[in-house]
Design a protein around this motif. Structure first.
Motif, PDB file in Angstrom:
ATOM      1  N   ILE A   1      27.097  36.436  40.876  1.00 39.66           N
ATOM      2  CA  ILE A   1      27.990  37.786  41.383  1.00 39.66           C
ATOM      3  C   ILE A   1      26.976  38.915  41.908  1.00 39.66           C
ATOM      4  CG2 ILE A   1      29.925  36.808  40.180  1.00 39.66           C
ATOM      5  CD1 ILE A   1      29.434  39.316  38.129  1.00 39.66           C
ATOM      6  N   LYS A   2      25.585  38.757  41.201  1.00 34.54           N
ATOM      7  CA  LYS A   2      24.834  39.782  41.337  1.00 34.54           C
ATOM      8  C   LYS A   2      24.241  39.482  42.996  1.00 34.54           C
ATOM      9  CE  LYS A   2      20.276  41.678  39.985  1.00 34.54           C
ATOM     10  NZ  LYS A   2      19.234  41.559  39.191  1.00 34.54           N
ATOM     11  N   ASP A   3      23.772  38.197  43.242  1.00 40.62           N
ATOM     12  CA  ASP A   3      23.403  37.787  44.507  1.00 40.62           C
ATOM     13  C   ASP A   3      24.670  38.301  45.549  1.00 40.62           C
ATOM     14  OD1 ASP A   3      21.286  36.936  43.694  1.00 40.62           O
ATOM     15  OD2 ASP A   3      21.806  34.901  43.577  1.00 40.62           O
TER      16      ASP A   3
ATOM     17  N   HIS B   1      28.725  36.600  29.094  1.00 38.64           N
ATOM     18  CA  HIS B   1      27.379  36.154  28.543  1.00 38.64           C
ATOM     19  C   HIS B   1      26.823  34.929  28.974  1.00 38.64           C
ATOM     20  CE1 HIS B   1      28.339  39.179  24.996  1.00 38.64           C
ATOM     21  NE2 HIS B   1      27.519  39.705  26.000  1.00 38.64           N
ATOM     22  N   ASN B   2      26.957  34.833  30.470  1.00 35.17           N
ATOM     23  CA  ASN B   2      26.243  33.597  31.078  1.00 35.17           C
ATOM     24  C   ASN B   2      25.212  34.093  32.226  1.00 35.17           C
ATOM     25  OD1 ASN B   2      26.146  31.331  32.952  1.00 35.17           O
ATOM     26  ND2 ASN B   2      26.695  30.487  30.927  1.00 35.17           N
ATOM     27  N   PRO B   3      24.016  34.224  32.137  1.00 33.63           N
ATOM     28  CA  PRO B   3      23.321  34.536  33.255  1.00 33.63           C
ATOM     29  C   PRO B   3      23.295  33.931  34.556  1.00 33.63           C
ATOM     30  CG  PRO B   3      21.940  33.312  31.545  1.00 33.63           C
ATOM     31  CD  PRO B   3      23.434  33.295  31.158  1.00 33.63           C
ATOM     32  N   HIS B   4      23.763  32.613  34.627  1.00 34.25           N
ATOM     33  CA  HIS B   4      23.920  31.674  35.752  1.00 34.25           C
ATOM     34  C   HIS B   4      25.128  32.615  36.553  1.00 34.25           C
ATOM     35  CE1 HIS B   4      24.269  28.101  38.421  1.00 34.25           C
ATOM     36  NE2 HIS B   4      25.835  28.316  38.229  1.00 34.25           N
TER      37      HIS B   4
ATOM     38  N   ASP C   1      37.807  37.040  43.337  1.00 34.66           N
ATOM     39  CA  ASP C   1      38.883  37.507  44.056  1.00 34.66           C
ATOM     40  C   ASP C   1      38.801  38.747  44.983  1.00 34.66           C
ATOM     41  OD1 ASP C   1      40.417  35.086  43.509  1.00 34.66           O
ATOM     42  OD2 ASP C   1      41.851  36.256  42.257  1.00 34.66           O
ATOM     43  N   ASN C   2      37.877  39.805  44.379  1.00 42.01           N
ATOM     44  CA  ASN C   2      37.580  40.869  44.856  1.00 42.01           C
ATOM     45  C   ASN C   2      36.234  41.156  45.384  1.00 42.01           C
ATOM     46  OD1 ASN C   2      39.985  42.441  44.153  1.00 42.01           O
ATOM     47  ND2 ASN C   2      39.748  41.428  42.353  1.00 42.01           N
ATOM     48  N   ILE C   3      35.635  39.935  45.583  1.00 44.67           N
ATOM     49  CA  ILE C   3      34.173  40.224  46.004  1.00 44.67           C
ATOM     50  C   ILE C   3      33.829  40.988  47.213  1.00 44.67           C
ATOM     51  CG2 ILE C   3      33.761  37.928  47.218  1.00 44.67           C
ATOM     52  CD1 ILE C   3      31.620  38.574  44.287  1.00 44.67           C
ATOM     53  N   ASP C   4      34.809  40.993  47.995  1.00 44.76           N
ATOM     54  CA  ASP C   4      34.666  41.506  49.449  1.00 44.76           C
ATOM     55  C   ASP C   4      34.798  43.179  49.439  1.00 44.76           C
ATOM     56  OD1 ASP C   4      33.855  39.262  50.583  1.00 44.76           O
ATOM     57  OD2 ASP C   4      36.147  38.567  51.129  1.00 44.76           O
ATOM     58  N   GLN C   5      35.608  43.422  48.376  1.00 39.10           N
ATOM     59  CA  GLN C   5      35.922  45.106  48.031  1.00 39.10           C
ATOM     60  C   GLN C   5      34.632  45.740  47.441  1.00 39.10           C
ATOM     61  OE1 GLN C   5      39.481  45.156  45.980  1.00 39.10           O
ATOM     62  NE2 GLN C   5      38.956  47.092  45.199  1.00 39.10           N
ATOM     63  N   LYS C   6      33.722  46.187  48.523  1.00 40.28           N
ATOM     64  CA  LYS C   6      32.491  46.863  47.951  1.00 40.28           C
ATOM     65  C   LYS C   6      32.666  48.489  48.127  1.00 40.28           C
ATOM     66  CE  LYS C   6      30.265  42.961  47.166  1.00 40.28           C
ATOM     67  NZ  LYS C   6      30.588  41.908  48.212  1.00 40.28           N
TER      68      LYS C   6
ATOM     69  N   GLY D   1      26.193  40.979  45.488  1.00 44.98           N
ATOM     70  CA  GLY D   1      26.436  42.072  45.961  1.00 44.98           C
ATOM     71  C   GLY D   1      27.089  43.116  44.619  1.00 44.98           C
ATOM     72  N   VAL D   2      27.657  42.327  43.537  1.00 48.98           N
ATOM     73  CA  VAL D   2      28.073  43.049  42.783  1.00 48.98           C
ATOM     74  C   VAL D   2      27.338  43.619  41.534  1.00 48.98           C
ATOM     75  CG1 VAL D   2      29.996  42.817  40.751  1.00 48.98           C
ATOM     76  CG2 VAL D   2      30.127  41.500  42.632  1.00 48.98           C
ATOM     77  N   ILE D   3      27.616  44.913  41.235  1.00 46.90           N
ATOM     78  CA  ILE D   3      26.538  45.617  40.243  1.00 46.90           C
ATOM     79  C   ILE D   3      27.111  45.671  38.770  1.00 46.90           C
ATOM     80  CG2 ILE D   3      25.261  47.953  40.345  1.00 46.90           C
ATOM     81  CD1 ILE D   3      25.974  48.113  43.318  1.00 46.90           C
ATOM     82  N   ALA D   4      26.370  45.417  38.058  1.00 42.48           N
ATOM     83  CA  ALA D   4      26.627  45.770  36.562  1.00 42.48           C
ATOM     84  C   ALA D   4      26.275  47.098  35.928  1.00 42.48           C
ATOM     85  CB  ALA D   4      25.982  44.656  35.621  1.00 42.48           C
ATOM     86  N   ILE D   5      27.156  47.866  35.580  1.00 38.69           N
ATOM     87  CA  ILE D   5      26.590  49.211  34.911  1.00 38.69           C
ATOM     88  C   ILE D   5      27.085  49.231  33.783  1.00 38.69           C
ATOM     89  CG2 ILE D   5      28.058  51.448  34.882  1.00 38.69           C
ATOM     90  CD1 ILE D   5      26.828  51.262  37.660  1.00 38.69           C
ATOM     91  N   ASN D   6      25.997  49.829  33.016  1.00 40.51           N
ATOM     92  CA  ASN D   6      25.967  49.523  31.566  1.00 40.51           C
ATOM     93  C   ASN D   6      26.415  50.873  30.778  1.00 40.51           C
ATOM     94  OD1 ASN D   6      25.067  46.910  31.133  1.00 40.51           O
ATOM     95  ND2 ASN D   6      23.377  47.564  32.212  1.00 40.51           N
ATOM     96  N   ASP D   7      26.655  51.897  31.390  1.00 39.14           N
ATOM     97  CA  ASP D   7      26.820  53.278  30.818  1.00 39.14           C
ATOM     98  C   ASP D   7      27.771  54.072  31.724  1.00 39.14           C
ATOM     99  OD1 ASP D   7      26.315  55.902  29.673  1.00 39.14           O
ATOM    100  OD2 ASP D   7      25.438  54.997  28.328  1.00 39.14           O
TER     101      ASP D   7
END
Ligand code: SF4
Length: 283
Positions: free
Chosen positions: A47-49, A39-42, A24-29, A51-57
């Motif tokens: 979502i990475k493709d 926990h699902n790589p698919h 729903d927020n995918i355009d909010q970059k 443009g969503v970035i996963a931050i781990n710390d």
């Protein structure tokens, strides 16, 4: 071949909601998730493709442009919220309401001075997040052995909560051990009903089939637990992440096959597995 798919297989309410928040927020970059959204790589790769970035710390926020951070269904500790806000990012909170409820319990009881015990996997992000709402030191019990070794002052009340995906039967056993040691124990039944239903259905289904297939990410704790529960009932139980894992599996046409899936398994992957299993019948 008969294929029976568990009614509870696939996304639970909390995971469905968290994934929906991302799309729903995918355009909010720039858009970030705190840890992989599920926990699902698919799903994570999709979502990475986009443009969503996963931050781990939280320290990583010092090196990326300001934006919006989605907190996943596992939730995080209080300090993580504070840190993200202090660094100038806005938050969309997709913490599952069932997990949020545990945060409130732990916060309230620790403020009263009670000893907080979390029954769950100490390395799981949900447990780390829950721990982060206690004002006092928290004790984590992972298994029966930990419960047997448990030894703290009996002067204080012990408030016990469980990781939402913990095995219900094991949780009861752990509670009995703590009670038998004479502690004043307040039990909070925080195992999610969706998890209980999924586990119960998986046990029933795996006890009546020849082969059981459990679909879900390798790192998904609830999938691993489902696999173990099914394996206890049915020796021919397989944990698969995608249909590639089924390539070597040989199924007889007269077999009864059961299929279930962890809470972070999308419907399309379940459907692919069903289609693949059916296709083996003709071969
Ligand atoms: S398993 Fe239950 S507690 Fe966990 S995200 Fe799903 S609905 Fe929420």
């Amino acid at each position: 071949m008969e294929i029976i798919v568990a009614k509870s297989a696939g996304f639970c309410f909390g995971v469905d909601r968290a994934v929906k928040y991302v799309y729903d927020n995918i355009d909010q970059k720039p858009l970030y998730t705190y840890g992989p959204i599920i926990h699902n790589p698919h799903v994570v790769n999709d979502i990475k493709d986009k443009g969503v970035i996963a931050i781990n710390d939280t320290e990583e926020f010092d090196h990326v442009p300001k934006g919006t951070v989605i907190i996943r269904s596992h939730g995080v500790g209080e300090k993580v919220y504070d840190s993200i806000t202090e660094k100038g990012f806005s938050i969309i909170d997709a913490t599952c309401p069932y997990v949020k409820k545990i945060h409130h319990i732990v916060n309230d009881y620790s403020k009263k001075g009670d000893t907080i015990v979390i029954v769950g996997d100490s390395n799981h992000p949900e447990v780390i997040g829950i721990k982060g709402w206690s004002n006092l030191d928290t004790i984590i019990i992972q298994n029966i052995e930990d419960a047997k070794k448990f030894n703290v002052s009996k002067k204080k009340t012990i408030c016990v909560v469980a990781q939402t995906t913990f095995n219900y039967i094991k949780f009861q056993e752990i509670i009995e051990i703590l009670r038998s040691k004479g502690y004043d124990v307040v039990i909070k039944e925080t195992i999610c009903s969706a998890t209980q239903k999924r586990q119960k259905e998986a046990i029933e289904l795996s006890s009546e089939v020849d082969t059981m297939i459990v679909i879900g990410g390798r790192h998904s704790s609830n999938t691993q637990k489902l696999y173990q529960l099914c394996k206890n009932q049915c020796d021919n139980t397989y944990h698969v992440e995608t249909i590639e894992d089924l390539e070597l599996l040989v199924l007889r046409s007269d077999e009864k096959i059961g299929i279930t899936a962890g809470a972070s398994t999308p419907k399309n992957i379940i459907q692919e597995v069903i289609t693949h299993v059916r296709s083996t019948e003709r071969n």
